[in-house]
Scaffold this motif. Structure first.
Motif, PDB file in Angstrom:
ATOM      1  N   GLY A 142       0.799  -1.213   0.000  1.00  0.00           N
ATOM      2  CA  GLY A 142       0.000   0.000   0.000  1.00  0.00           C
ATOM      3  C   GLY A 142       0.838   1.273   0.000  1.00  0.00           C
ATOM      4  O   GLY A 142       0.396   2.306   0.490  1.00  0.00           O
ATOM      5  N   ARG A 143       2.056   1.196  -0.532  1.00  0.00           N
ATOM      6  CA  ARG A 143       2.909   2.389  -0.568  1.00  0.00           C
ATOM      7  C   ARG A 143       3.927   2.286  -1.694  1.00  0.00           C
ATOM      8  O   ARG A 143       4.180   1.217  -2.219  1.00  0.00           O
ATOM      9  N   TYR A 144       4.475   3.460  -2.027  1.00  0.00           N
ATOM     10  CA  TYR A 144       5.583   3.543  -2.977  1.00  0.00           C
ATOM     11  C   TYR A 144       6.891   3.386  -2.225  1.00  0.00           C
ATOM     12  O   TYR A 144       6.961   3.658  -1.018  1.00  0.00           O
ATOM     13  N   GLY A 145       7.943   3.023  -2.955  1.00  0.00           N
ATOM     14  CA  GLY A 145       9.279   3.055  -2.379  1.00  0.00           C
ATOM     15  C   GLY A 145       9.664   4.514  -2.122  1.00  0.00           C
ATOM     16  O   GLY A 145       9.254   5.408  -2.858  1.00  0.00           O
ATOM     17  N   ASP A 146      10.439   4.751  -1.076  1.00  0.00           N
ATOM     18  CA  ASP A 146      10.881   6.117  -0.785  1.00  0.00           C
ATOM     19  C   ASP A 146      12.397   6.206  -0.971  1.00  0.00           C
ATOM     20  O   ASP A 146      13.015   5.320  -1.560  1.00  0.00           O
ATOM     21  N   LEU A 147      13.005   7.280  -0.472  1.00  0.00           N
ATOM     22  CA  LEU A 147      14.443   7.474  -0.677  1.00  0.00           C
ATOM     23  C   LEU A 147      15.291   6.397   0.004  1.00  0.00           C
ATOM     24  O   LEU A 147      16.353   6.045  -0.499  1.00  0.00           O
ATOM     25  N   LYS A 148      14.823   5.860   1.127  1.00  0.00           N
ATOM     26  CA  LYS A 148      15.549   4.755   1.764  1.00  0.00           C
ATOM     27  C   LYS A 148      15.523   3.517   0.868  1.00  0.00           C
ATOM     28  O   LYS A 148      16.534   2.839   0.695  1.00  0.00           O
ATOM     29  N   ASP A 149      14.364   3.251   0.300  1.00  0.00           N
ATOM     30  CA  ASP A 149      14.243   2.122  -0.630  1.00  0.00           C
ATOM     31  C   ASP A 149      15.152   2.337  -1.843  1.00  0.00           C
ATOM     32  O   ASP A 149      15.784   1.391  -2.320  1.00  0.00           O
ATOM     33  N   LYS A 150      15.224   3.566  -2.316  1.00  0.00           N
ATOM     34  CA  LYS A 150      16.077   3.877  -3.471  1.00  0.00           C
ATOM     35  C   LYS A 150      17.546   3.623  -3.145  1.00  0.00           C
ATOM     36  O   LYS A 150      18.275   3.055  -3.952  1.00  0.00           O
ATOM     37  N   ARG A 151      17.972   4.033  -1.943  1.00  0.00           N
ATOM     38  CA  ARG A 151      19.368   3.819  -1.541  1.00  0.00           C
ATOM     39  C   ARG A 151      19.681   2.322  -1.479  1.00  0.00           C
ATOM     40  O   ARG A 151      20.720   1.878  -1.959  1.00  0.00           O
ATOM     41  N   TYR A 152      18.790   1.551  -0.929  1.00  0.00           N
ATOM     42  CA  TYR A 152      19.013   0.101  -0.844  1.00  0.00           C
ATOM     43  C   TYR A 152      18.936  -0.555  -2.226  1.00  0.00           C
ATOM     44  O   TYR A 152      19.626  -1.544  -2.486  1.00  0.00           O
ATOM     45  N   THR A 153      18.106  -0.006  -3.110  1.00  0.00           N
ATOM     46  CA  THR A 153      18.065  -0.515  -4.486  1.00  0.00           C
ATOM     47  C   THR A 153      19.404  -0.294  -5.164  1.00  0.00           C
ATOM     48  O   THR A 153      19.891  -1.169  -5.899  1.00  0.00           O
ATOM     49  N   LYS A 154      20.021   0.850  -4.929  1.00  0.00           N
ATOM     50  CA  LYS A 154      21.341   1.122  -5.508  1.00  0.00           C
ATOM     51  C   LYS A 154      22.380   0.131  -4.984  1.00  0.00           C
ATOM     52  O   LYS A 154      23.230  -0.344  -5.743  1.00  0.00           O
ATOM     53  N   ILE A 155      22.308  -0.180  -3.705  1.00  0.00           N
ATOM     54  CA  ILE A 155      23.237  -1.165  -3.124  1.00  0.00           C
ATOM     55  C   ILE A 155      22.996  -2.536  -3.752  1.00  0.00           C
ATOM     56  O   ILE A 155      23.936  -3.225  -4.155  1.00  0.00           O
ATOM     57  N   LEU A 156      21.729  -2.933  -3.840  1.00  0.00           N
ATOM     58  CA  LEU A 156      21.363  -4.213  -4.458  1.00  0.00           C
ATOM     59  C   LEU A 156      21.860  -4.274  -5.896  1.00  0.00           C
ATOM     60  O   LEU A 156      22.471  -5.269  -6.306  1.00  0.00           O
ATOM     61  N   LEU A 157      21.633  -3.225  -6.637  1.00  0.00           N
ATOM     62  CA  LEU A 157      22.043  -3.182  -8.039  1.00  0.00           C
ATOM     63  C   LEU A 157      23.567  -3.232  -8.181  1.00  0.00           C
ATOM     64  O   LEU A 157      24.099  -3.992  -8.980  1.00  0.00           O
ATOM     65  N   GLY A 158      24.276  -2.441  -7.370  1.00  0.00           N
ATOM     66  CA  GLY A 158      25.739  -2.415  -7.458  1.00  0.00           C
ATOM     67  C   GLY A 158      26.380  -3.753  -7.131  1.00  0.00           C
ATOM     68  O   GLY A 158      27.216  -4.255  -7.890  1.00  0.00           O
ATOM     69  N   ILE A 159      25.982  -4.342  -6.018  1.00  0.00           N
ATOM     70  CA  ILE A 159      26.546  -5.635  -5.630  1.00  0.00           C
ATOM     71  C   ILE A 159      26.097  -6.720  -6.608  1.00  0.00           C
ATOM     72  O   ILE A 159      26.871  -7.613  -6.970  1.00  0.00           O
ATOM     73  N   GLY A 160      24.854  -6.646  -7.062  1.00  0.00           N
ATOM     74  CA  GLY A 160      24.346  -7.623  -8.025  1.00  0.00           C
ATOM     75  C   GLY A 160      25.108  -7.591  -9.339  1.00  0.00           C
ATOM     76  O   GLY A 160      25.449  -8.637  -9.895  1.00  0.00           O
ATOM     77  N   ILE A 161      25.409  -6.400  -9.841  1.00  0.00           N
ATOM     78  CA  ILE A 161      26.196  -6.284 -11.075  1.00  0.00           C
ATOM     79  C   ILE A 161      27.587  -6.857 -10.852  1.00  0.00           C
ATOM     80  O   ILE A 161      28.128  -7.556 -11.720  1.00  0.00           O
ATOM     81  N   LEU A 162      28.162  -6.605  -9.700  1.00  0.00           N
ATOM     82  CA  LEU A 162      29.477  -7.160  -9.376  1.00  0.00           C
ATOM     83  C   LEU A 162      29.434  -8.692  -9.368  1.00  0.00           C
ATOM     84  O   LEU A 162      30.325  -9.351  -9.920  1.00  0.00           O
ATOM     85  N   ILE A 163      28.402  -9.260  -8.778  1.00  0.00           N
ATOM     86  CA  ILE A 163      28.237 -10.720  -8.757  1.00  0.00           C
ATOM     87  C   ILE A 163      28.151 -11.267 -10.182  1.00  0.00           C
ATOM     88  O   ILE A 163      28.815 -12.245 -10.533  1.00  0.00           O
ATOM     89  N   ILE A 164      27.343 -10.632 -11.005  1.00  0.00           N
ATOM     90  CA  ILE A 164      27.178 -11.082 -12.391  1.00  0.00           C
ATOM     91  C   ILE A 164      28.506 -11.012 -13.134  1.00  0.00           C
ATOM     92  O   ILE A 164      28.894 -11.958 -13.825  1.00  0.00           O
ATOM     93  N   LEU A 165      29.218  -9.903 -12.980  1.00  0.00           N
ATOM     94  CA  LEU A 165      30.507  -9.759 -13.666  1.00  0.00           C
ATOM     95  C   LEU A 165      31.522 -10.793 -13.195  1.00  0.00           C
ATOM     96  O   LEU A 165      32.229 -11.388 -14.011  1.00  0.00           O
TER      97      LEU A 165
END
Length: 176
Positions: A142-165
């Motif tokens: 029942g809500r949108y992601g906020d700036l905290k969610d965005k920061r954690y998404t960036k962490i998820l994306l960065g580490i995830g790209i590193l794992i893939i590479l």
């Protein structure tokens, strides 16, 4: 879909909840199963294609997990268990790239648990694409992601790209 009352949710363990699948859950699991079946078929009848299939399935699963709200499905204990089992099956006699779905699944849960511990609520990842990040509304939460969610998404994306590479580099080194 209206916001679900936190007290009415049935958490099993690790803030994973027991709930019924929705149609898209079945479709994602069926897609993963088809990818695994294609890999098994190719390994038996078309060995020259197994790397391409393994790489494609791994990139689709891992990329979807780290770059979209797809991971919200992992809070369903049944979906998580099935995804874990499928990821382990996919690893059998496969390349390092087959680690990508499993490692991004584990990474998502680690990020999610850290987020829960710090914020006492569910992590809602942003949608990423075309060099941008887009807010996502979880109708279940029942809500949108906020700036905290965005920061954690960036962490998820960065580490995830590193794992893939790293998995891709390791596979290339073994093939050479």
């Amino acid at each position: 879909m209206p916001k679900v009352n936190q007290s009415s949710r049935k958490f099993i363990f690790g803030k994973l909840e027991a709930r019924k699948f929705i149609v898209s859950d079945y479709l994602y699991l069926a897609g993963y199963i088809i990818g695994i079946m294609l890999y098994v078929f190719a390994s038996k009848y078309q060995p020259r294609n197994i790397f391409a299939i393994s790489f494609t399935v791994s990139i689709i699963c891992g990329g979807q997990t780290i770059s979209s709200p797809f991971g919200l499905r992992f809070r369903n204990v049944y979906f998580s268990i099935l995804w874990l089992i499928l990821s382990l099956i996919f690893l059998i006699a496969n390349y390092f790239t087959a680690l990508i779905p499993l490692l991004t699944f584990i990474l998502y849960h680690i990020i999610r648990m850290i987020f829960w511990k710090k914020n006492k609520r569910e992590f809602i990842p942003y949608e990423t694409g075309k060099g941008q990040m887009y807010r996502y509304k979880s109708y279940f939460e029942g809500r949108y992601g906020d700036l905290k969610d965005k920061r954690y998404t960036k962490i998820l994306l960065g580490i995830g790209i590193l794992i893939i590479l790293l998995c891709f580099i390791q596979t290339i080194e073994l093939k050479v």
